[in-house]
Design an enzyme around this catalytic site. Structure first.
Site, PDB file in Angstrom:
ATOM      1  N   HIS A  24       0.814  -1.221   0.000  1.00 46.99           N
ATOM      2  CA  HIS A  24       0.000   0.000   0.000  1.00 46.99           C
ATOM      3  C   HIS A  24       0.853   1.279   0.000  1.00 46.99           C
ATOM      4  O   HIS A  24       0.741   2.157   0.857  1.00 46.99           O
ATOM      5  CB  HIS A  24      -1.095   0.025   1.068  1.00 46.99           C
ATOM      6  N   HIS A  78      -4.664 -10.162  14.114  1.00 40.55           N
ATOM      7  CA  HIS A  78      -4.824  -8.907  13.372  1.00 40.55           C
ATOM      8  C   HIS A  78      -5.643  -9.168  12.114  1.00 40.55           C
ATOM      9  O   HIS A  78      -5.380 -10.116  11.380  1.00 40.55           O
ATOM     10  CB  HIS A  78      -3.417  -8.399  13.026  1.00 40.55           C
ATOM     11  N   GLU A  80      -5.965  -7.265   9.381  1.00 39.16           N
ATOM     12  CA  GLU A  80      -5.482  -6.805   8.069  1.00 39.16           C
ATOM     13  C   GLU A  80      -5.189  -8.023   7.180  1.00 39.16           C
ATOM     14  O   GLU A  80      -4.695  -9.051   7.634  1.00 39.16           O
ATOM     15  CB  GLU A  80      -4.244  -5.912   8.227  1.00 39.16           C
ATOM     16  N   ASP A  82      -3.147  -9.103   5.038  1.00 40.40           N
ATOM     17  CA  ASP A  82      -1.895  -9.842   4.861  1.00 40.40           C
ATOM     18  C   ASP A  82      -1.770 -10.959   5.902  1.00 40.40           C
ATOM     19  O   ASP A  82      -0.963 -11.870   5.739  1.00 40.40           O
ATOM     20  CB  ASP A  82      -0.662  -8.919   4.899  1.00 40.40           C
ATOM     21  N   HIS A 144      -1.117  -1.801  14.979  1.00 38.63           N
ATOM     22  CA  HIS A 144      -1.436  -0.488  14.483  1.00 38.63           C
ATOM     23  C   HIS A 144      -2.876  -0.344  14.039  1.00 38.63           C
ATOM     24  O   HIS A 144      -3.238   0.698  13.467  1.00 38.63           O
ATOM     25  CB  HIS A 144      -0.473  -0.134  13.332  1.00 38.63           C
ATOM     26  N   ASP A 163       2.359  -7.527  13.823  1.00 37.49           N
ATOM     27  CA  ASP A 163       3.114  -6.525  13.051  1.00 37.49           C
ATOM     28  C   ASP A 163       4.270  -5.901  13.846  1.00 37.49           C
ATOM     29  O   ASP A 163       5.277  -5.485  13.254  1.00 37.49           O
ATOM     30  CB  ASP A 163       2.180  -5.405  12.588  1.00 37.49           C
ATOM     31  N   TYR A 191      10.088  -0.170   8.592  1.00 37.00           N
ATOM     32  CA  TYR A 191       8.754  -0.677   8.934  1.00 37.00           C
ATOM     33  C   TYR A 191       8.109   0.216  10.000  1.00 37.00           C
ATOM     34  O   TYR A 191       6.948   0.622   9.884  1.00 37.00           O
ATOM     35  CB  TYR A 191       8.862  -2.124   9.437  1.00 37.00           C
ATOM     36  N   HIS A 222       6.055 -10.369  10.054  1.00 35.59           N
ATOM     37  CA  HIS A 222       6.820 -10.090   8.830  1.00 35.59           C
ATOM     38  C   HIS A 222       8.310 -10.223   9.136  1.00 35.59           C
ATOM     39  O   HIS A 222       8.791  -9.705  10.157  1.00 35.59           O
ATOM     40  CB  HIS A 222       6.592  -8.661   8.327  1.00 35.59           C
TER      41      HIS A 222
HETATM   42 FE1  FEO Z   1      -1.134  -4.567   9.700  1.00 39.35          FE
HETATM   43 FE2  FEO Z   1       1.057  -6.851   8.444  1.00 39.35          FE
HETATM   44  O1  FEO Z   1      -0.594  -6.002   8.661  1.00 39.35           O
END
Ligand code: FEO
Length: 386
Positions: A24, A78, A80, A82, A144, A163, A191, A222
């Protein structure tokens, strides 16, 4: 595609996204991973999933250890996509699995995937027995997203931090002692600067919440898993959350006919004459997400644009919009630029730097091509200008 055992009976079963370059708007030139973890116990548990298009890779890694139909729990730290993108597919295979999530996770998952999941909501302090091990949950709201939480396995001294502490790096290596420290910290800083920076206060609360836990491994969602440099990355996070800066400058600019660039270079000289190190970031050659890594620890943020059509250049506007959203604090700003007539850009840049809450120095605004006197004056850092 095999799983990697990170602790006895705990496996990394994520996906490696070697080709990812745009997260993004964040330039991920080293790719990324989506780290899912499989815990083999009396209750077989999957912690987070992967982006939807990496599902087959995760499934293959899970299958290298256990029949995925036997998964009892899926922890969704989370929402999100991903990390939740693989949920709709895995629940078709693990038909009896219950999804464990935070209160805001429940809301978010329903908005993303409908009402079909078998959900159980947990809060900070709740614990889930898996057999020999247990999972403890800590909500980390706005680190986040509103739904964010982390999971902790006390028996393994393992924090599954989602994250937090992540880095966008695609690699065969899984641990922080297997890849260069400089690369990992650079990506961890990038990051933080691009994802976590606006949430410093929430990061501090989250760090406090986990500070009492005995941890010898942090497994983020990640990049590399921290097992050697835990102390260092936690200290870095504390500094970043505090907006702790160093005595250095970043000069961000775009230029039409090199006049604004001449000013940028004179400012560079001025800083260097005072022994302050400078990062020169021409927006034609530097990505805004890389520049944010410089901004993360720079005290002085100088932004320059010539005037085009009564305003600043779109590249500069994009950078300022991006930086303002990421909300760095405790900085000193300087606006500068050349103009032909009108000359609105410098005032506009200055206004945004002030909106960011930066203390600002006298802006530098020069017509057409700066002459030697102008440049010398800038190098000398005099504040009174024509
Ligand atoms: Fe907030 Fe890696 O997604």
């Amino acid at each position: 595609m095999k799983a990697v055992e990170i602790k006895k009976g705990v496996y990394w079963v994520g996906g490696i996204d070697w080709d990812l370059r745009n997260f993004h708007g964040y330039l991920t030139q080293r790719g990324s991973t989506y780290n899912a973890y499989l815990i083999i116990d009396e209750k077989i548990t999957l912690v987070d999933t992967v982006k939807y298009y990496m599902f087959d890779e995760m499934l293959e890694r899970i299958k290298s250890i256990v029949d995925p139909a036997k998964i009892d729990y899926i922890i969704s730290n989370h929402v999100e996509m991903d990390h939740s993108g693989g949920l709709p597919q895995i629940v078709k295979i693990a038909k009896n699995a219950q999804i464990i999530t935070s209160p805001n996770g429940e809301k978010g998952l329903k908005k993303h995937y409908g009402e079909g999941f078998n959900l159980k909501v947990v809060n900070t302090g709740d614990s889930l027995s898996l057999g020999k091990r247990s999972l403890q949950f800590v909500l980390t709201q706005m680190v986040h997203w509103p739904d964010s939480m982390v999971s902790y396995i006390p028996e393994e001294k393992l924090l599954l931090s989602n994250d937090a502490f992540g880095q966008h790096i695609a690699s065969s290596e899984r641990f922080d002692d297997e890849l260069g420290w400089d690369v990992i910290t650079e990506e961890a800083a990038k990051y933080y600067a691009n994802i976590v920076l606006p949430f410093g206060n929430q990061v501090k609360k989250a760090l406090e919440a986990v500070s009492g836990l005995e941890i010898d491994m942090i497994a983020p969602s990640h990049g590399l898993i921290w097992r050697k440099h835990l102390g260092e990355i936690i200290e870095l996070y504390k500094g970043w959350a505090d907006n702790k800066t160093e005595n250095k400058a970043v000069i961000v600019y775009d230029t039409m006919w090199k006049s604004t660039e001449k000013i940028a270079k004179a400012i560079q000289d001025g800083f260097e004459n005072k022994g302050i190190s400078v990062a020169m970031r021409n927006l034609q050659t530097h990505h805004i997400s890389d520049i944010m890594t410089d901004v993360l620890t720079a005290k002085y943020i100088c932004v320059g644009s010539p005037t085009l059509n009564n305003g600043m250049l779109p590249t500069v506007a994009a950078f300022l919009t991006y930086m303002k959203g990421l909300a760095p604090k405790k900085r000193v700003g300087l606006a500068f630029g050349s103009y032909g007539w009108g000359g609105q850009s410098v005032g506009q840049v200055e206004e945004i730097l002030k909106t960011c809450g930066f203390q600002t120095s006298e802006p530098i605004k020069l017509q057409y091509i700066p002459n030697e006197d102008d440049l010398n004056e800038i190098k000398g850092f005099r504040t009174q200008r024509k």
